[in-house]
Scaffold this active site. Structure first.
Site, PDB file in Angstrom:
ATOM      1  N   ASP A 257       0.825  -1.201   0.000  1.00  0.00           N
ATOM      2  CA  ASP A 257       0.000   0.000   0.000  1.00  0.00           C
ATOM      3  C   ASP A 257       0.862   1.256   0.000  1.00  0.00           C
ATOM      4  OD1 ASP A 257       0.540   0.911   2.713  1.00  0.00           O
ATOM      5  OD2 ASP A 257      -0.764  -0.683   3.424  1.00  0.00           O
ATOM      6  N   MET A 258       0.224   2.380  -0.175  1.00  0.00           N
ATOM      7  CA  MET A 258       0.937   3.642  -0.392  1.00  0.00           C
ATOM      8  C   MET A 258       1.915   3.975   0.737  1.00  0.00           C
ATOM      9  SD  MET A 258      -0.776   7.331  -1.224  1.00  0.00           S
ATOM     10  CE  MET A 258       0.201   8.821  -1.427  1.00  0.00           C
TER      11      MET A 258
END
Length: 237
Positions: free
Chosen positions: A105-106
């Site tokens: 994820d980011m």
């Protein structure tokens, strides 16, 4: 060459994953011999001309695999509707078109495997591969013995079952550093498990994916896996 389903055919050529190809077909972006496809339920052969967005999809390339140190702040997607910077925009220009093996994820960082073969990516993502993913996590808050037992016992959150192996590596002030191992990485699994026992993730780094390690890769650095290691991997699977 034996005919095969269009999604598998394009995945082997590094166009994208099977899921990507199926979506592109429904979006009207794939043509076979000049005819726009409406369904992925067709077989194709090597002699047919296949285009994606008007560009001919080339021959199957030699399968390659890279280790990449994904920095924080990048999303693992080809296109982002919110205009955020993506992993693929940040890769060196001399790399061919590649696909990620799974995602980070980011706000997560660390090892992300990249390949030019969508079928290999799919194989390595499957839980049946038996590959462990190891992470180092800095969590805000004190992890109690009962909380650690709950992590290792596994838990159900909103109808989804999560499991892991976890051990405390270090404690400093209000931070707890953990080493966590997953066999099947579900979406935001570590963050959800820790939140469920009252902790919040401050930093999350993937250290390894199967036999491949982050080691000394600097953030943003890419290194190709040697062909000999890839051959051993193919024999194992």
């Amino acid at each position: 060459m034996k005919e095969e389903r269009i999604a598998k055919h394009l995945a082997r050529r590094g166009a994208g994953s099977r899921r990507d190809v199926e979506r592109w077909i429904f979006e009207g972006r794939v043509c076979v011999d000049g005819v726009r496809l409406e369904t992925p339920a067709i077989n194709v052969g090597a002699k047919q001309k296949i285009t994606l967005d008007g560009v001919v999809v080339g021959e199957k390339q030699q399968t390659r695999l890279w280790r990449y140190h994904k920095p924080r702040g990048l999303v693992t997607t080809r296109r982002d509707t919110h205009g955020r910077k993506t992993v693929f925009e940040s890769l060196p220009g001399d790399l061919p078109r590649v696909i990620s093996v799974g995602r980070l994820d980011m706000e997560s960082e660390g090892l992300l495997l990249l390949t030019n073969d969508g079928e290999l990516a799919r194989l390595l993502e499957l839980p049946a591969s038996g590959w462990e993913r190891r992470y180092r996590v800095c969590a805000k808050g004190t992890l109690t013995r009962r909380g650690l037992e709950r992590l290792n016992r596994g838990m159900e959150i909103r109808g989804v079952r999560y499991s892991c192996r976890a051990r405390v590596e270090n404690r400093k002030d209000d931070d707890t550093w953990l080493l966590m191992t997953l066999h099947e990485g579900k979406n935001r699994q570590i963050r959800r498990m820790l939140q469920h026992i009252g902790l919040s993730v401050k930093r999350l780094t993937r250290l390894s994916h199967g036999p491949f390690r982050l080691a000394r890769l600097a953030p943003g650095e890419v290194r190709e896996v040697p062909p000999t290691a890839l051959k051993r991997l193919n024999r194992a699977h």
